[in-house]
Design a protein around this motif. Structure first.
Motif, PDB file in Angstrom:
ATOM      1  N   GLY A 179     -23.271  -4.795   1.190  1.00  0.00           N
ATOM      2  CA  GLY A 179     -23.818  -6.406   0.518  1.00  0.00           C
ATOM      3  C   GLY A 179     -22.618  -7.218   0.364  1.00  0.00           C
ATOM      4  O   GLY A 179     -22.883  -8.349  -0.082  1.00  0.00           O
ATOM      5  N   SER A 180     -21.339  -6.787   0.586  1.00  0.00           N
ATOM      6  CA  SER A 180     -20.448  -7.599   0.364  1.00  0.00           C
ATOM      7  C   SER A 180     -19.866  -8.527   1.520  1.00  0.00           C
ATOM      8  O   SER A 180     -19.899  -8.032   2.722  1.00  0.00           O
ATOM      9  N   SER A 181     -19.495  -9.812   1.546  1.00  0.00           N
ATOM     10  CA  SER A 181     -19.135 -10.654   2.567  1.00  0.00           C
ATOM     11  C   SER A 181     -17.825 -11.421   2.526  1.00  0.00           C
ATOM     12  O   SER A 181     -17.435 -11.590   1.382  1.00  0.00           O
ATOM     13  N   GLY A 182     -17.344 -11.864   3.444  1.00  0.00           N
ATOM     14  CA  GLY A 182     -16.171 -12.795   3.577  1.00  0.00           C
ATOM     15  C   GLY A 182     -14.845 -12.007   3.380  1.00  0.00           C
ATOM     16  O   GLY A 182     -14.872 -10.849   3.490  1.00  0.00           O
ATOM     17  N   LEU A 183     -13.707 -12.715   3.695  1.00  0.00           N
ATOM     18  CA  LEU A 183     -12.533 -12.111   4.063  1.00  0.00           C
ATOM     19  C   LEU A 183     -11.903 -11.963   2.731  1.00  0.00           C
ATOM     20  O   LEU A 183     -12.088 -12.638   1.758  1.00  0.00           O
ATOM     21  N   TRP A 184     -11.146 -10.877   2.597  1.00  0.00           N
ATOM     22  CA  TRP A 184     -10.464 -10.649   1.401  1.00  0.00           C
ATOM     23  C   TRP A 184      -9.199 -11.390   1.462  1.00  0.00           C
ATOM     24  O   TRP A 184      -8.609 -11.578   2.363  1.00  0.00           O
ATOM     25  N   GLU A 185      -8.636 -11.976   0.244  1.00  0.00           N
ATOM     26  CA  GLU A 185      -7.446 -12.807   0.082  1.00  0.00           C
ATOM     27  C   GLU A 185      -6.502 -12.149  -0.175  1.00  0.00           C
ATOM     28  O   GLU A 185      -5.212 -12.604   0.371  1.00  0.00           O
ATOM     29  N   LYS A 186      -6.396 -11.354  -1.086  1.00  0.00           N
ATOM     30  CA  LYS A 186      -5.390 -10.705  -1.728  1.00  0.00           C
ATOM     31  C   LYS A 186      -5.564  -9.414  -2.143  1.00  0.00           C
ATOM     32  O   LYS A 186      -6.847  -8.796  -2.269  1.00  0.00           O
ATOM     33  N   PHE A 187      -4.752  -8.545  -2.449  1.00  0.00           N
ATOM     34  CA  PHE A 187      -4.898  -7.219  -3.098  1.00  0.00           C
ATOM     35  C   PHE A 187      -3.639  -7.097  -4.127  1.00  0.00           C
ATOM     36  O   PHE A 187      -2.666  -7.731  -3.927  1.00  0.00           O
ATOM     37  N   HIS A 188      -3.838  -6.097  -5.047  1.00  0.00           N
ATOM     38  CA  HIS A 188      -2.723  -5.828  -6.295  1.00  0.00           C
ATOM     39  C   HIS A 188      -2.381  -4.352  -5.974  1.00  0.00           C
ATOM     40  O   HIS A 188      -3.561  -3.524  -5.706  1.00  0.00           O
ATOM     41  N   PHE A 189      -1.461  -3.861  -6.057  1.00  0.00           N
ATOM     42  CA  PHE A 189      -0.894  -2.445  -6.009  1.00  0.00           C
ATOM     43  C   PHE A 189       0.267  -2.298  -7.124  1.00  0.00           C
ATOM     44  O   PHE A 189       0.987  -2.978  -7.824  1.00  0.00           O
ATOM     45  N   GLY A 190       0.411  -0.935  -7.226  1.00  0.00           N
ATOM     46  CA  GLY A 190       1.266  -0.626  -8.253  1.00  0.00           C
ATOM     47  C   GLY A 190       1.166   0.721  -9.153  1.00  0.00           C
ATOM     48  O   GLY A 190       0.069   1.364  -8.558  1.00  0.00           O
ATOM     49  N   ILE A 191       2.098   1.314  -9.753  1.00  0.00           N
ATOM     50  CA  ILE A 191       1.835   2.545 -10.591  1.00  0.00           C
ATOM     51  C   ILE A 191       0.913   2.747 -11.349  1.00  0.00           C
ATOM     52  O   ILE A 191       0.059   3.318 -11.447  1.00  0.00           O
ATOM     53  N   ASP A 192       0.819   1.568 -12.188  1.00  0.00           N
ATOM     54  CA  ASP A 192      -0.457   1.274 -13.123  1.00  0.00           C
ATOM     55  C   ASP A 192      -0.947  -0.116 -13.322  1.00  0.00           C
ATOM     56  O   ASP A 192      -0.087  -1.022 -12.840  1.00  0.00           O
ATOM     57  N   ALA A 193      -1.705  -0.378 -14.341  1.00  0.00           N
ATOM     58  CA  ALA A 193      -2.337  -1.701 -14.319  1.00  0.00           C
ATOM     59  C   ALA A 193      -1.300  -2.614 -14.988  1.00  0.00           C
ATOM     60  O   ALA A 193      -1.356  -3.609 -14.605  1.00  0.00           O
ATOM     61  N   SER A 194      -0.219  -1.931 -15.421  1.00  0.00           N
ATOM     62  CA  SER A 194       0.653  -3.166 -16.219  1.00  0.00           C
ATOM     63  C   SER A 194       1.519  -3.431 -15.256  1.00  0.00           C
ATOM     64  O   SER A 194       2.475  -4.332 -15.768  1.00  0.00           O
ATOM     65  N   THR A 195       1.789  -3.060 -14.093  1.00  0.00           N
ATOM     66  CA  THR A 195       3.099  -3.174 -13.206  1.00  0.00           C
ATOM     67  C   THR A 195       2.503  -3.451 -11.836  1.00  0.00           C
ATOM     68  O   THR A 195       3.053  -3.276 -10.904  1.00  0.00           O
ATOM     69  N   LEU A 196       1.103  -3.925 -11.702  1.00  0.00           N
ATOM     70  CA  LEU A 196       0.447  -4.511 -10.446  1.00  0.00           C
ATOM     71  C   LEU A 196       1.311  -5.619  -9.732  1.00  0.00           C
ATOM     72  O   LEU A 196       1.704  -6.419 -10.421  1.00  0.00           O
ATOM     73  N   GLN A 197       1.446  -5.711  -8.540  1.00  0.00           N
ATOM     74  CA  GLN A 197       2.212  -6.667  -7.843  1.00  0.00           C
ATOM     75  C   GLN A 197       1.158  -7.092  -6.733  1.00  0.00           C
ATOM     76  O   GLN A 197       0.035  -6.640  -6.259  1.00  0.00           O
ATOM     77  N   GLU A 198       0.911  -8.532  -6.354  1.00  0.00           N
ATOM     78  CA  GLU A 198      -0.148  -9.052  -5.634  1.00  0.00           C
ATOM     79  C   GLU A 198       0.467  -9.356  -4.276  1.00  0.00           C
ATOM     80  O   GLU A 198       1.915  -9.695  -4.211  1.00  0.00           O
ATOM     81  N   ARG A 199      -0.349  -8.980  -3.356  1.00  0.00           N
ATOM     82  CA  ARG A 199       0.194  -9.425  -1.704  1.00  0.00           C
ATOM     83  C   ARG A 199      -1.126 -10.192  -1.231  1.00  0.00           C
ATOM     84  O   ARG A 199      -2.249  -9.981  -1.559  1.00  0.00           O
ATOM     85  N   LEU A 200      -0.822 -11.167  -0.553  1.00  0.00           N
ATOM     86  CA  LEU A 200      -1.840 -11.861   0.489  1.00  0.00           C
ATOM     87  C   LEU A 200      -1.974 -11.445   1.636  1.00  0.00           C
ATOM     88  O   LEU A 200      -1.234 -10.779   2.542  1.00  0.00           O
TER      89      LEU A 200
END
Length: 91
Positions: free
Chosen positions: A24-45
């Motif tokens: 049911g999901s559509s469209g392109l993903w613009e970015k994602f977040h990654f990291g060891i835990d929720a307080s240290t997430l980094q964003e990448r496009l």
């Protein structure tokens, strides 16, 4: 996300995670977040024409920019993105 389609591959020097959108999901993903835990997430496009344009606007022409500088900026167009290559046109 569609759980059964998710994959993980880990080696000594790399990790890859494959994600799939739910039907049911559509469209392109613009970015994602990654990291060891929720307080240290980094964003990448993800590489897209809009993200490249936004990056160039930020890097090449800060908020105080003349019209002539805007007109002389390079034109970058993302033509094709596949698993093994990225095709970009620069004018």
């Amino acid at each position: 996300l569609m759980s059964p389609e998710t994959s993980v591959s880990v080696t000594a020097h790399n990790a890859a995670i494959g994600l799939a959108k739910a039907p049911g999901s559509s469209g392109l993903w613009e970015k994602f977040h990654f990291g060891i835990d929720a307080s240290t997430l980094q964003e990448r496009l993800f590489l897209s024409e809009e993200n490249v344009d936004g990056f160039l606007d930020t890097v090449l022409c800060p908020s105080v920019c003349s019209q002539s500088a805007l007109e002389s900026q390079p034109s970058i167009e993302v033509l094709d993105v596949t698993e093994d290559r990225i095709q970009i046109r620069l004018e």
